[in-house]
Design a protein around this motif. Structure first.
Motif, PDB file in Angstrom:
ATOM      1  N   VAL A  87       3.490  10.336  -6.963  1.00 31.01           N
ATOM      2  CA  VAL A  87       4.236  10.683  -8.179  1.00 31.01           C
ATOM      3  C   VAL A  87       3.267  11.173  -9.244  1.00 31.01           C
ATOM      4  CG1 VAL A  87       5.644   9.767 -10.068  1.00 31.01           C
ATOM      5  CG2 VAL A  87       6.156   9.092  -7.718  1.00 31.01           C
ATOM      6  N   GLU A  88       2.173  10.443  -9.442  1.00 27.14           N
ATOM      7  CA  GLU A  88       1.194  10.809 -10.472  1.00 27.14           C
ATOM      8  C   GLU A  88       0.548  12.158 -10.217  1.00 27.14           C
ATOM      9  OE1 GLU A  88      -1.710   8.113 -12.009  1.00 27.14           O
ATOM     10  OE2 GLU A  88      -0.435   6.396 -11.546  1.00 27.14           O
ATOM     11  N   THR A  89       0.435  12.534  -8.951  1.00 26.23           N
ATOM     12  CA  THR A  89      -0.190  13.814  -8.621  1.00 26.23           C
ATOM     13  C   THR A  89       0.845  14.909  -8.362  1.00 26.23           C
ATOM     14  OG1 THR A  89      -0.403  13.139  -6.299  1.00 26.23           O
ATOM     15  CG2 THR A  89      -2.294  12.744  -7.741  1.00 26.23           C
ATOM     16  N   ASP A  90       2.074  14.639  -8.771  1.00 25.37           N
ATOM     17  CA  ASP A  90       3.183  15.590  -8.695  1.00 25.37           C
ATOM     18  C   ASP A  90       3.449  16.088  -7.268  1.00 25.37           C
ATOM     19  OD1 ASP A  90       5.300  16.713 -10.085  1.00 25.37           O
ATOM     20  OD2 ASP A  90       4.286  18.626 -10.337  1.00 25.37           O
ATOM     21  N   GLN A  91       3.364  15.167  -6.331  1.00 20.40           N
ATOM     22  CA  GLN A  91       3.727  15.462  -4.942  1.00 20.40           C
ATOM     23  C   GLN A  91       5.037  14.716  -4.655  1.00 20.40           C
ATOM     24  OE1 GLN A  91       0.297  15.462  -2.097  1.00 20.40           O
ATOM     25  NE2 GLN A  91      -0.854  14.713  -3.884  1.00 20.40           N
ATOM     26  N   ARG A  92       6.097  15.201  -5.265  1.00 18.07           N
ATOM     27  CA  ARG A  92       7.389  14.506  -5.273  1.00 18.07           C
ATOM     28  C   ARG A  92       7.927  14.246  -3.861  1.00 18.07           C
ATOM     29  NH1 ARG A  92       7.707  12.973 -10.536  1.00 18.07           N
ATOM     30  NH2 ARG A  92       9.894  13.266 -10.932  1.00 18.07           N
ATOM     31  N   ALA A  93       7.899  15.257  -3.010  1.00 15.10           N
ATOM     32  CA  ALA A  93       8.471  15.101  -1.669  1.00 15.10           C
ATOM     33  C   ALA A  93       7.738  14.002  -0.904  1.00 15.10           C
ATOM     34  CB  ALA A  93       8.416  16.417  -0.897  1.00 15.10           C
ATOM     35  N   LYS A  94       6.422  13.981  -0.997  1.00  8.70           N
ATOM     36  CA  LYS A  94       5.650  12.943  -0.316  1.00  8.70           C
ATOM     37  C   LYS A  94       5.920  11.568  -0.929  1.00  8.70           C
ATOM     38  CE  LYS A  94       1.829  15.786   1.360  1.00  8.70           C
ATOM     39  NZ  LYS A  94       0.369  16.001   1.308  1.00  8.70           N
ATOM     40  N   VAL A 121       0.846  -1.200   0.000  1.00 10.57           N
ATOM     41  CA  VAL A 121       0.000   0.000   0.000  1.00 10.57           C
ATOM     42  C   VAL A 121       0.883   1.252   0.000  1.00 10.57           C
ATOM     43  CG1 VAL A 121      -1.760   1.310   1.262  1.00 10.57           C
ATOM     44  CG2 VAL A 121      -1.945  -1.175   1.065  1.00 10.57           C
ATOM     45  N   MET A 122       2.007   1.198   0.694  1.00 12.99           N
ATOM     46  CA  MET A 122       2.936   2.335   0.664  1.00 12.99           C
ATOM     47  C   MET A 122       3.439   2.559  -0.767  1.00 12.99           C
ATOM     48  SD  MET A 122       5.064   1.592   4.146  1.00 12.99           S
ATOM     49  CE  MET A 122       5.751   3.200   4.483  1.00 12.99           C
ATOM     50  N   TYR A 123       3.705   1.466  -1.463  1.00 12.86           N
ATOM     51  CA  TYR A 123       4.140   1.555  -2.858  1.00 12.86           C
ATOM     52  C   TYR A 123       3.060   2.227  -3.714  1.00 12.86           C
ATOM     53  CZ  TYR A 123       4.794  -0.027  -7.659  1.00 12.86           C
ATOM     54  OH  TYR A 123       4.890  -0.075  -9.026  1.00 12.86           O
ATOM     55  N   LEU A 124       1.819   1.789  -3.538  1.00 10.70           N
ATOM     56  CA  LEU A 124       0.715   2.378  -4.297  1.00 10.70           C
ATOM     57  C   LEU A 124       0.529   3.852  -3.950  1.00 10.70           C
ATOM     58  CD1 LEU A 124      -1.802  -0.586  -4.054  1.00 10.70           C
ATOM     59  CD2 LEU A 124      -0.510   0.135  -6.085  1.00 10.70           C
ATOM     60  N   LEU A 125       0.640   4.172  -2.668  1.00  6.51           N
ATOM     61  CA  LEU A 125       0.513   5.569  -2.240  1.00  6.51           C
ATOM     62  C   LEU A 125       1.651   6.410  -2.829  1.00  6.51           C
ATOM     63  CD1 LEU A 125      -0.890   7.766  -0.557  1.00  6.51           C
ATOM     64  CD2 LEU A 125       0.499   7.022   1.400  1.00  6.51           C
ATOM     65  N   GLY A 126       2.869   5.899  -2.732  1.00  8.61           N
ATOM     66  CA  GLY A 126       4.017   6.607  -3.305  1.00  8.61           C
ATOM     67  C   GLY A 126       3.851   6.827  -4.800  1.00  8.61           C
ATOM     68  N   SER A 127       3.355   5.806  -5.494  1.00  5.10           N
ATOM     69  CA  SER A 127       3.121   5.920  -6.935  1.00  5.10           C
ATOM     70  C   SER A 127       2.049   6.968  -7.237  1.00  5.10           C
ATOM     71  CB  SER A 127       2.696   4.567  -7.506  1.00  5.10           C
ATOM     72  OG  SER A 127       3.727   3.622  -7.325  1.00  5.10           O
ATOM     73  N   MET A 128       1.023   7.000  -6.407  1.00  4.55           N
ATOM     74  CA  MET A 128      -0.039   7.988  -6.599  1.00  4.55           C
ATOM     75  C   MET A 128       0.481   9.401  -6.326  1.00  4.55           C
ATOM     76  SD  MET A 128      -3.084   8.295  -7.692  1.00  4.55           S
ATOM     77  CE  MET A 128      -3.374   6.556  -7.821  1.00  4.55           C
ATOM     78  N   CYS A 139       9.059  -0.452  -5.151  1.00  2.00           N
ATOM     79  CA  CYS A 139       9.487   0.757  -4.425  1.00  2.00           C
ATOM     80  C   CYS A 139      10.885   1.185  -4.848  1.00  2.00           C
ATOM     81  CB  CYS A 139       9.449   0.515  -2.916  1.00  2.00           C
ATOM     82  SG  CYS A 139       7.788   0.326  -2.238  1.00  2.00           S
ATOM     83  N   LEU A 140      11.790   0.221  -4.966  1.00  2.00           N
ATOM     84  CA  LEU A 140      13.157   0.534  -5.374  1.00  2.00           C
ATOM     85  C   LEU A 140      13.171   1.212  -6.740  1.00  2.00           C
ATOM     86  CD1 LEU A 140      14.744  -2.865  -4.301  1.00  2.00           C
ATOM     87  CD2 LEU A 140      15.276  -0.642  -3.270  1.00  2.00           C
ATOM     88  N   ASN A 141      12.441   0.624  -7.686  1.00  2.00           N
ATOM     89  CA  ASN A 141      12.405   1.182  -9.034  1.00  2.00           C
ATOM     90  C   ASN A 141      11.741   2.556  -9.060  1.00  2.00           C
ATOM     91  OD1 ASN A 141      12.699   0.849 -12.046  1.00  2.00           O
ATOM     92  ND2 ASN A 141      10.498   1.198 -11.848  1.00  2.00           N
ATOM     93  N   LEU A 199       8.138   6.251  -0.330  1.00  2.00           N
ATOM     94  CA  LEU A 199       8.919   5.161  -0.914  1.00  2.00           C
ATOM     95  C   LEU A 199      10.141   4.835  -0.063  1.00  2.00           C
ATOM     96  CD1 LEU A 199       8.570   6.235  -4.643  1.00  2.00           C
ATOM     97  CD2 LEU A 199       7.523   4.212  -3.563  1.00  2.00           C
ATOM     98  N   GLU A 200      10.790   5.850   0.496  1.00  2.00           N
ATOM     99  CA  GLU A 200      11.936   5.604   1.384  1.00  2.00           C
ATOM    100  C   GLU A 200      11.507   4.816   2.619  1.00  2.00           C
ATOM    101  OE1 GLU A 200      13.439   9.566   2.079  1.00  2.00           O
ATOM    102  OE2 GLU A 200      14.892   9.414   0.435  1.00  2.00           O
ATOM    103  N   GLN A 201      10.374   5.185   3.198  1.00  2.00           N
ATOM    104  CA  GLN A 201       9.865   4.461   4.372  1.00  2.00           C
ATOM    105  C   GLN A 201       9.564   3.007   4.016  1.00  2.00           C
ATOM    106  OE1 GLN A 201       6.441   6.720   5.600  1.00  2.00           O
ATOM    107  NE2 GLN A 201       7.649   8.271   6.660  1.00  2.00           N
ATOM    108  N   ALA A 202       8.977   2.792   2.853  1.00  2.00           N
ATOM    109  CA  ALA A 202       8.655   1.433   2.426  1.00  2.00           C
ATOM    110  C   ALA A 202       9.927   0.595   2.255  1.00  2.00           C
ATOM    111  CB  ALA A 202       7.860   1.473   1.128  1.00  2.00           C
ATOM    112  N   ILE A 203      10.965   1.199   1.691  1.00  2.00           N
ATOM    113  CA  ILE A 203      12.218   0.473   1.463  1.00  2.00           C
ATOM    114  C   ILE A 203      12.893   0.127   2.784  1.00  2.00           C
ATOM    115  CG2 ILE A 203      14.544   0.688   0.487  1.00  2.00           C
ATOM    116  CD1 ILE A 203      13.161   2.288  -1.842  1.00  2.00           C
TER     117      ILE A 203
END
Length: 175
Positions: A33-40, A24-31, A58-60, A45-49
């Motif tokens: 990215v899609e919504t241009d919230q880079r810092a979040k 779910v963290m991966y999906l949230l991180g990806s979302m 997450c790594l990719n 993604l760092e927390q997930a890793i």
């Protein structure tokens, strides 16, 4: 369905219940990215890793965000290679590694991985990336070839169409 803000809220609700759910963290991180919230995206993604150092998605994704931003490129190489250790035949991961090398100015390495990615999957992003690398290397015919392939697969790419037009305009001026 394009309801990204609702998806973001749902992922956050799930994480409130299951705070260590890396998928779910991966999906949230990806979302993010899609919504241009880079810092979040980076933070998530760092927390997930940290929780799952071998979560290839997450790594990719983190490697790709870094490549797109042109930051932490040495770390991005490491992240992309770690993702490939988990799934060595993943075209998206090969594309990411190639794109990171492009951002580092290592064009031969970029071509190597982007070509491998192309052998696995025919994708407009891979072709766009190959076009960009060949352009930077001064091989305009190859650049145009790959940008055209990218447009064939996804005609709505105005940025790619603009690159082709600028290259054609440049060629016209030289004549």
């Amino acid at each position: 369905q394009g309801r990204k803000s609702e998806a973001l809220e749902q992922f956050k609700k799930i994480l409130a219940i299951e705070p260590k759910n890396v998928d779910v963290m991966y999906l949230l991180g990806s979302m993010y990215v899609e919504t241009d919230q880079r810092a979040k995206a980076i933070e998530t993604l760092e927390q997930a890793i940290v929780l799952d150092p071998k979560h290839d998605g997450c790594l990719n994704s983190l490697a790709y965000v870094y490549a797109e931003d042109g930051t932490h490129l040495d770390e991005a190489v490491d992240l992309a290679k770690r993702a490939l250790e988990v799934d060595s035949k993943n075209g998206a991961y090969l594309d990411t590694l190639g794109w990171v090398y492009f951002k580092k100015g290592a064009f031969e390495e970029a071509i190597k991985y982007l070509t491998q990615a192309d052998q696995i999957m025919k994708d407009p992003v891979i072709y766009d990336h190959l076009g960009d690398v060949y352009y930077k290397m001064g091989n305009w015919e190859q650049a145009k070839k790959y940008w055209k392939l990218s447009l064939e697969l996804l005609p709505s790419q105005t940025a790619v169409a603009k690159k082709i037009k600028e290259l054609q305009d440049r060629e016209t001026v030289k004549k």
